[in-house]
Write an enzyme that holds these catalytic residues in place. Structure first.
Site, mmCIF file in Angstrom:
data_model
loop_
_atom_site.group_PDB
_atom_site.id
_atom_site.type_symbol
_atom_site.label_atom_id
_atom_site.label_comp_id
_atom_site.label_asym_id
_atom_site.label_seq_id
_atom_site.Cartn_x
_atom_site.Cartn_y
_atom_site.Cartn_z
ATOM 1 C CB CYS B 85 -0.502 -47.881 12.711
ATOM 2 S SG CYS B 85 -1.748 -46.623 12.443
ATOM 3 C CG HIS B 193 -1.640 -49.075 17.250
ATOM 4 N ND1 HIS B 193 -0.433 -48.493 16.948
ATOM 5 C CD2 HIS B 193 -2.569 -48.409 16.533
ATOM 6 C CE1 HIS B 193 -0.624 -47.507 16.088
ATOM 7 N NE2 HIS B 193 -1.907 -47.426 15.811
ATOM 8 C CD GLU B 195 2.052 -50.162 18.960
ATOM 9 O OE1 GLU B 195 1.722 -51.244 18.435
ATOM 10 O OE2 GLU B 195 1.684 -49.055 18.525
#
Lengths: 78, 222
Positions: B85, B193, B195
């Site tokens: 990002c 994302h 994570e």
């Protein structure tokens, strides 16, 4: 102390690059009754006071504009 | 394996990245922006967020942070680097990845889950995936609209450097590009994302494989 120069840098989206901000404003203007607006492009104005104009070109190229998507011009303001 | 996570003022996915790295079985290491040392890490994640408030352009100021000089050397020497990002935006501003991320075409911040497909998986961060694998990853961005000139797009397509593609384009990005890698294939940038999808407690653990991949790539069993 050295005299300072006033510098004005104009950064705008490169021709042909999608400018969603400009496009959104172009569409908003008729809603307020402003007719006949064909295009709107939105860029950025950077004003600086510097001791010398020697490095301004480098500042534009390395930080103030992203040459991949933007073009810039600058002038010393009298 | 030690994996670093850069922390800039305004980073907000750094903790998630550290958590994912730990869950993947590696040692997470915080790398402060004003510190040139990479502390001997074996891989680096540049996390999401709003580094330096996104002032000027997203990533434009972070790109000149002290830690970035060492990161550029590390990347140019073949070290695995993942930008997520805002991290992807930082890597394009640093010219470690080609192109730029423009304002979303529809002018709205996107915060949703995006179905994506893995394209080219020959990178350290995707080694456990197979080309064609589909999964759903969180996206949250205002400037995720990938752009590069025609020649660059043709080049990254021809060289198989599109890592991830949206199945439903959420931001207008060219060729539905959600992630790419550099010529050396060690630097990867992703808008979604992984994570934030690395722990079933957060709704999905599917993204953890991205972090497990870099361990597997290094020959460490996850």
């Amino acid at each position: 102390m050295a005299d300072t120069l006033k510098i004005r840098v104009l950064v705008r989206p490169k021709t042909g690059i999608l400018d969603p901000q400009g496009e959104a404003v172009r569409r908003a203007l008729p809603a307020l009754g402003f007719e006949g607006v064909r295009t709107v492009h939105i860029g950025r104005l950077v004003e600086m006071e510097v001791e010398s104009a020697d490095e301004v070109e480098g500042m534009c190229r390395r930080l103030l504009a992203n040459p991949t998507i933007e073009e810039y011009e600058w002038e010393v303001v009298r | 394996m030690r994996i670093g996570v850069t922390v800039f003022p305004g980073s907000n996915c750094d903790r998630d990245a550290l958590h994912a790295i730990e869950r993947a079985g590696a040692t997470p290491v915080e790398l402060w922006h004003a510190d040139a040392s990479l502390k001997g890490v074996d891989a680096v994640v540049v996390p999401g967020g709003f580094s330096y408030g996104d002032y000027l352009r997203p990533g434009a100021i972070a790109r000149f942070a002290k830690v970035m000089g060492s990161l550029e050397e590390f990347a140019n020497a073949g070290g695995p680097v993942l930008g997520v990002c805002n991290g992807f935006q930082v890597l394009t501003e640093a010219h470690l990845l080609p192109g730029a991320l423009l304002r979303n075409a529809h002018m709205r911040f996107v915060c949703s889950r995006a179905p994506v497909r893995f394209e080219s998986v020959e990178t350290p961060w995707t080694s456990l995936f197979e080309s064609g694998d589909q999964l759903t990853l969180p996206v949250a961005h205002n400037e995720g609209n990938y752009f590069a000139d025609e020649k660059t797009i043709a080049q990254i397509e021809d060289e198989g450097r599109v890592v991830l593609r949206y199945l439903e384009n959420p931001n207008g990005s060219l060729n539905d590009i959600a992630g790419i890698c550099n010529e050396g294939r060690n630097v990867v940038g992703l808008m979604p994302h992984p994570e934030r999808a690395s722990d079933p407690a957060l709704g999905s653990g599917e993204g953890l494989k991205v972090f497990e991949s870099v361990l597997s790539f290094a020959g460490i069993k996850a």
